[in-house]
Design an enzyme around this catalytic site. Structure first.
Site, mmCIF file in Angstrom:
data_model
loop_
_atom_site.group_PDB
_atom_site.id
_atom_site.type_symbol
_atom_site.label_atom_id
_atom_site.label_comp_id
_atom_site.label_asym_id
_atom_site.label_seq_id
_atom_site.Cartn_x
_atom_site.Cartn_y
_atom_site.Cartn_z
ATOM 1 N N SER A 244 -15.943 25.066 -22.924
ATOM 2 C CA SER A 244 -16.295 25.324 -24.319
ATOM 3 C C SER A 244 -15.251 24.878 -25.331
ATOM 4 C CB SER A 244 -16.585 26.813 -24.528
ATOM 5 O OG SER A 244 -15.396 27.568 -24.413
ATOM 6 N N LYS B 193 -11.002 30.192 -29.682
ATOM 7 C CA LYS B 193 -11.943 29.385 -30.468
ATOM 8 C C LYS B 193 -11.215 28.757 -31.647
ATOM 9 C CE LYS B 193 -15.559 30.489 -28.061
ATOM 10 N NZ LYS B 193 -15.826 29.603 -26.950
#
Length: 151
Positions: free
Chosen positions: A72, A109
């Site tokens: 990711s 993230k």
């Protein structure tokens, strides 16, 4: 009102003051990744580099964690198994890669702040996380470095 007890940082390796100094040889010049360039084949004492000094700006606020990305974060240069150097003293800003505590779990993230709205971005094909109004987002630190093992 009781303050929420936060868990210890994930995969904490230990206080950086416990790390020993290990200066390693380092070329004085950048190395070509295309065509080779001539370089000297010896090192002097001035050519030594201590990775602790290079990677850690604030030892008291720094810890390390292993990335478990599932792919990711590859668009942002973080691969599964990378060693992340995370600094809690850096004020998170738009565009920083951050370690957050979100809904009881840790994740890394890319932070996006636009018009007062916060989103947590990942690689293409992974939907961004919209942080709604009134939702408390615990940013544990900013990823200063990611180290990828190649062999």
């Amino acid at each position: 009102m009781l303050a929420r007890q936060l868990p210890d940082p994930p995969t904490l390796i230990g206080p950086l003051t416990d790390f020993s100094r290990l200066p390693l040889p380092a070329l004085r010049q950048r190395v070509a990744c295309g065509f080779p360039s001539p370089s000297e084949d010896f090192f002097t004492e001035e050519d030594r580099l201590d990775l602790n000094q290079k990677l850690v700006a604030n030892p008291a606020a720094t810890f390390m964690a292993w990335a478990d990305t599932g792919g990711s974060m590859v668009d942002f240069g973080i691969h599964d198994g990378d060693l992340l150097v995370i600094d809690r003293s850096v004020r998170p800003r738009n565009g920083h890669t951050v370690l957050v505590l979100w809904e009881g779990g840790f994740m890394v993230k890319k932070l996006e702040i636009r018009g007062g709205r916060i989103r947590l971005l990942a690689s293409r094909g992974v939907a961004p996380i919209e942080v709604g109004e009134g939702v408390e987002l615990d940013v544990w630190g900013v990823v200063r470095w990611s180290l990828t093992k190649h062999v």
